[in-house]
Write a protein that holds these residues in place. Structure first.
Motif, mmCIF file in Angstrom:
data_model
loop_
_atom_site.group_PDB
_atom_site.id
_atom_site.type_symbol
_atom_site.label_atom_id
_atom_site.label_comp_id
_atom_site.label_asym_id
_atom_site.label_seq_id
_atom_site.Cartn_x
_atom_site.Cartn_y
_atom_site.Cartn_z
ATOM 1 N N UNK A 57 -36.414 -94.916 85.062
ATOM 2 C CA UNK A 57 -35.304 -95.034 85.999
ATOM 3 C C UNK A 57 -35.818 -95.388 87.400
ATOM 4 N N UNK A 58 -36.909 -94.772 87.820
ATOM 5 C CA UNK A 58 -37.510 -95.111 89.113
ATOM 6 C C UNK A 58 -37.941 -96.579 89.128
ATOM 7 N N UNK A 59 -38.535 -97.010 88.031
ATOM 8 C CA UNK A 59 -38.992 -98.396 87.896
ATOM 9 C C UNK A 59 -37.803 -99.358 87.896
ATOM 10 N N UNK A 60 -36.766 -99.039 87.130
ATOM 11 C CA UNK A 60 -35.600 -99.927 87.029
ATOM 12 C C UNK A 60 -34.874 -100.040 88.370
ATOM 13 N N UNK A 61 -34.675 -98.920 89.047
ATOM 14 C CA UNK A 61 -33.978 -98.938 90.330
ATOM 15 C C UNK A 61 -34.820 -99.582 91.418
ATOM 16 N N UNK A 62 -36.103 -99.703 91.199
ATOM 17 C CA UNK A 62 -36.936 -100.444 92.133
ATOM 18 C C UNK A 62 -36.733 -101.939 92.026
ATOM 19 N N UNK A 63 -36.068 -102.382 90.962
ATOM 20 C CA UNK A 63 -35.853 -103.795 90.729
ATOM 21 C C UNK A 63 -34.424 -104.246 90.923
ATOM 22 N N UNK A 64 -33.485 -103.345 90.774
ATOM 23 C CA UNK A 64 -32.087 -103.757 90.860
ATOM 24 C C UNK A 64 -31.198 -102.591 91.277
ATOM 25 N N UNK A 65 -30.112 -102.911 91.961
ATOM 26 C CA UNK A 65 -29.082 -101.925 92.283
ATOM 27 C C UNK A 65 -27.861 -102.115 91.403
ATOM 28 N N UNK A 66 -27.932 -103.089 90.516
ATOM 29 C CA UNK A 66 -26.812 -103.402 89.646
ATOM 30 C C UNK A 66 -26.805 -102.452 88.442
ATOM 31 N N UNK A 67 -25.727 -101.685 88.306
ATOM 32 C CA UNK A 67 -25.642 -100.678 87.239
ATOM 33 C C UNK A 67 -25.744 -101.309 85.859
ATOM 34 N N UNK A 68 -25.156 -102.486 85.683
ATOM 35 C CA UNK A 68 -25.202 -103.151 84.375
ATOM 36 C C UNK A 68 -26.633 -103.555 84.025
#
Length: 334
Positions: free
Chosen positions: A304-315
């Motif tokens: 989740x930390x990694x994913x949110x570092x790349x995008x703010x788009x929930x989808x």
């Protein structure tokens, strides 16, 4: 001989007794002096990058470690990283995402007793780590107690036992016996494009909650006011969340509407969460929560930390959690 790089970060393996307790105090040269018999079959280079108790290793150190591995990847057949055991599972998981597609083995190891202790487990652990690093099995792994675990599946389950780590919901990547090192091809990370550029962005604003009966739902208001962008919830069983009297489901909806990513996995160490089974889980899915399936808590938090570092788009975050990037989730469960 295989060319191996040993990166040191401190931890129990490099600790010495002081009046304040064990403190990391041995550098790579000190470790090497005690590893001569273990390392004699390899061309070994040693670099000190940290000297810390792993309880103090945080996202900034993860990025430093990832950079050290990335920068060395073309000059060595494998990398071994000595690390304290307490947060090794988190470091191994985030490195699995940062270094996805690396073409050499990266093996974390450590010890439950310092290498200078007469009964230390350090030598066996490092011996296994060296063998895995020389195996050409690409990916991030944890070597401990003659077992090798996929990095994003390693969980510390014992505080003093030498068999400190277990591979959760995944077969061992390799084992050691009288016949040597036996690598299990089916337990290695899935194929990915070769790593050609390090992207170590991450979001530090992720919170972990272990659900307890009667938990006050207003904790989500607090997290939103503190600008947390994501939360991982360890729910009951296969995915139970209470909604009578204290309505967690409504708060999850509000959090999702406010842009917070919510990942829910199980408090149970083994097997999977599945929100399609019970009413509470189905209600949670309707409010936009992301299933963690059979991921470890360490993998769920770091992904989740990694994913949110790349995008703010929930989808897009949801789509990343539906994909097994480095073996962190069983593909057929998605």
């Amino acid at each position: 001989m295989k060319k191996l790089l040993l990166l040191t970060t401190g931890g129990t393996i490099a600790s010495r007794p002081t009046q304040d307790g064990l403190v990391p105090g041995m550098d790579g040269a000190g470790l090497a002096a005690r590893l001569s018999a273990v390392a004699e079959n390899y061309e070994l280079t040693i670099r000190d990058i940290l000297c810390m108790d792993s309880s103090n290793i945080q996202p900034e150190e993860w990025q430093l470690i990832a950079r050290a591995v990335y920068d060395a990847r073309d000059g060595f057949d494998g990398v071994v990283l000595t690390h304290g055991t307490d947060t090794m599972g988190y470091t191994a998981s985030i490195l699995s995402f940062f270094l996805r597609g690396i073409t050499i083995p990266v093996v974390l190891t450590g010890a439950q007793l310092p290498i200078e202790h007469p009964l230390t487990d350090a030598l066996e652990n490092v011996r296994t780590a060296f063998a895995m690093a020389a195996s050409a099995a690409a990916g991030v792994f944890v070597a401990f107690d003659r077992k090798v675990i996929l990095g994003c599946r390693a969980v510390k389950t014992r505080t003093t036992g030498f068999d400190a780590f277990e591979s959760v919901n995944w077969p061992l990547a390799a084992t050691v016996d009288a016949g040597g090192l036996h690598v299990c091809p089916g337990a290695l990370p899935p194929a990915a494009p070769a790593l050609t550029q390090l992207d170590d962005r991450l979001c530090r604003d992720v919170f972990l909650i272990k659900l307890t009966p009667g938990l006050n739902p207003e904790i989500f208001d607090m997290l939103l006011s503190m600008h947390y962008r994501g939360v991982v919830i360890e729910a009951f069983g296969a995915g139970g969340l209470h909604f009578i009297r204290r309505d967690l489901i409504a708060k999850l909806h509000a959090a999702a509407q406010a842009g917070m990513a919510v990942v829910v996995c199980s408090q149970c160490l083994y097997e999977r969460s599945d929100f399609s089974i019970y009413e509470t889980g189905k209600k949670a899915l309707e409010q936009g929560v992301i299933q963690g399936w059979d991921m470890t808590t360490e993998a769920a938090v770091t992904k989740l930390m990694w994913a949110l570092g790349r995008t703010e788009d929930a989808a897009q975050v949801r789509a990343l959690f539906r994909e097994s990037l480095c073996g962190e989730v069983t593909a057929e469960l998605e």
